[in-house]
Design an enzyme around this catalytic site. Structure first.
Site, PDB file in Angstrom:
ATOM      1  N   HIS A   1       5.192 101.520 -18.529  1.00 24.45           N
ATOM      2  CA  HIS A   1       5.213 102.169 -17.217  1.00 24.45           C
ATOM      3  C   HIS A   1       4.800 101.228 -16.088  1.00 24.45           C
ATOM      4  O   HIS A   1       4.896 101.600 -14.910  1.00 24.45           O
ATOM      5  CB  HIS A   1       4.300 103.406 -17.214  1.00 24.45           C
TER       6      HIS A   1
ATOM      7  N   ASP B   1      10.260 102.882 -14.743  1.00 20.03           N
ATOM      8  CA  ASP B   1       9.971 104.243 -14.294  1.00 20.03           C
ATOM      9  C   ASP B   1      10.775 105.245 -15.112  1.00 20.03           C
ATOM     10  O   ASP B   1      11.718 104.894 -15.830  1.00 20.03           O
ATOM     11  CB  ASP B   1      10.253 104.412 -12.800  1.00 20.03           C
TER      12      ASP B   1
END
Length: 482
Positions: A452, A456
């Site tokens: 992350h 995304d």
């Protein structure tokens, strides 16, 4: 008058100066370094070849030498002795197998560099051996004392000397690569290395061999293909796992070695990555039908066709549209490197533990070529013979946990990669078609994990949708295949 007497004496007793060749011995090779050979007479100076021969005795090499464990590469500093192919007192020749060692990345066969007799083994099975430390003592074969005539030859030109020096340069390659070249009668001097400092890799040997002989079999005529008769689908029951023996005595402690040690390092590094997950459902009904049609064709060519080649090819087509998922980050996540090759790893469960070999350059391989490579990796993986090249360099990973059982998973990213997918079991489930009618669908669930810090959720979702479209409609892949 005194000068005349000196000149007369010199003319009667001509001075002959002979500068003799000398020899230097480097290792076991004798290198000749010629000095000038000339004669001086009155009144003319001239160069002449000597009419005699020098004689030298061969160096006696019957001595015990320590055979040290060479640098295997990839930063490996220690290995575990898995099997000895020799014992004390055995006679070996160059390139004979000495032992099989296993690092935290691969299994490697160590071969002899000498002809001689094994005098000592420094390690027992499952001992840890260190790079640069003695592995065995070997008594090299003694050369019989002999005299060799040294024939004088004209001086070698500078160009020829330079060419000989280039030929004599050391070729960088691991023992496993050298053995592969020897088994296929390939001279390492003819292979161009693509590794660091010109090191010859296993891929270089295979590429060279493919250019010489060709690696892809021609398709068999349809008339020769005889599809096997359909087998009745009996209900299968899971095979009970044998219970481990019950120890009623003391506890047992074992060192963490081999692939388990690699897992410790990799999973510890993976804890630093902030994971996020994404799951979806794939309808593989059309792909199941297509595979059933192609299985006998592939079998006629000697290849077992599973679903994985289709999964890998669809993933590669998706990575072309989303290259960030085929990237890697440095330790501090300050730089992103976009990888040109799609080296897709496949998690395999073996008796030695979890291993993740990868199929190199999926973006330029056909589905059949991917199936060939997967068959090779599975055979080597089941026998613990995978090389370092097969286990390193991955850029993206798929884990087929469904082959064992299970529908969902939470896969852990393999650093420095940024994404991984876990594939569940394919199950026959009722679903509705576009008209609202119920039909029997072949459903598989996929669970994605991504880093992350650089990926995304929207990117992961779009990639998964594209990958899903290729698998649910296999004909769509034809539009994007290159």
């Amino acid at each position: 008058m005194a000068a005349a007497r000196v000149l007369r004496t010199w003319s009667q007793n001509a001075v002959r100066l002979t500068c003799v060749r000398y020899f230097q011995t480097f290792n076991s090779a004798r290198v000749l370094k010629p000095k000038c050979v000339c004669s001086v007479g009155y009144p003319l100076f001239k160069y002449s070849q000597p009419r005699h021969s020098l004689r030298t005795a061969a160096v006696l090499q019957g001595q015990v030498v320590q055979f040290k464990l060479s640098d295997i590469g990839e930063g490996i500093r220690e290995v575990t002795i898995k099997e000895w192919y020799v014992k004390e007192g055995d006679t070996v020749s160059q390139f004979d197998s000495i032992c099989e060692v296993q690092s935290d990345k691969a299994s490697v066969t160590i071969t002899s560099r000498y002809d001689g007799v094994i005098k000592r083994l420094y390690y027992n099975l499952d001992d840890i051996a260190y790079v640069g430390k003695p592995l065995i003592d070997i008594e090299t074969e003694a050369l019989k004392d002999s005299e060799e005539d040294v024939v004088e030859t004209p001086a070698v030109s500078h160009d020829e000397h330079t060419h000989q020096e280039i030929k004599g340069q050391k070729t960088l390659a691991t023992p496993a690569v050298r053995r592969l070249a020897m088994e296929n009668n390939i001279k390492l001097s003819e292979v161009v290395g693509s590794g660091k400092d010109g090191r010859i890799l296993k891929e270089d040997i295979l590429s060279f061999l493919e250019k010489q002989t060709g690696a892809i079999l021609p398709p068999s005529p349809k008339s020769e293909i005889t599809p096997p008769p359909p087998q009745p689908k009996d209900r299968t029951f899971p095979t009970p796992i044998a219970k481990p023996p019950v120890f009623t005595g003391k506890d047992r402690t074992e060192p963490v070695t081999g692939f388990q040690k690699a897992m410790v390092k990799t999973m510890s590094a993976a804890l630093k990555i902030p994971h996020f997950g994404y799951c979806d459902e794939i309808d593989l009904t059309q792909l199941v039908k297509l595979r059933e049609e192609l299985k006998p064709v592939a079998l006629a060519r000697g290849i077992k066709l599973s679903f994985m080649p289709f999964f890998l090819k669809a993933a590669s087509l998706g990575l072309l549209q989303f290259p960030i998922l085929n990237a890697s980050v440095d330790e501090n996540c300050q730089n992103i490197t976009y990888k040109a090759s799609h080296n897709i790893g496949i998690a395999m469960d073996t008796e030695l533990g979890l291993i993740v070999p990868n199929v190199k350059n999926v973006q330029v391989r056909s589905v059949f070529e991917i199936a060939m490579e997967l068959n090779r990796l599975q055979k080597l993986g089941s026998s613990g013979q995978l090389g370092t090249t097969d286990l390193t360099g991955g850029t993206f990973t798929l884990s087929n946990i469904g082959s064992i059982g299970g529908t969902y998973a939470k896969p852990v990213i393999l650093p420095p990669e940024v994404a991984i997918g876990a594939l569940g079991a394919i199950k026959a489930l009722p679903r509705f078609d576009q008209k609202g009618d119920v039909y029997k669908a072949q459903i598989m669930n996929v669970s994605w994990s991504a880093d992350h810090r650089v990926i995304d959720g929207a990117t992961m979702s779009r990639f998964s949708n594209l990958w899903k479209s290729y698998l649910e409609n296999p004909a769509f892949m034809l539009l994007d295949l290159k």
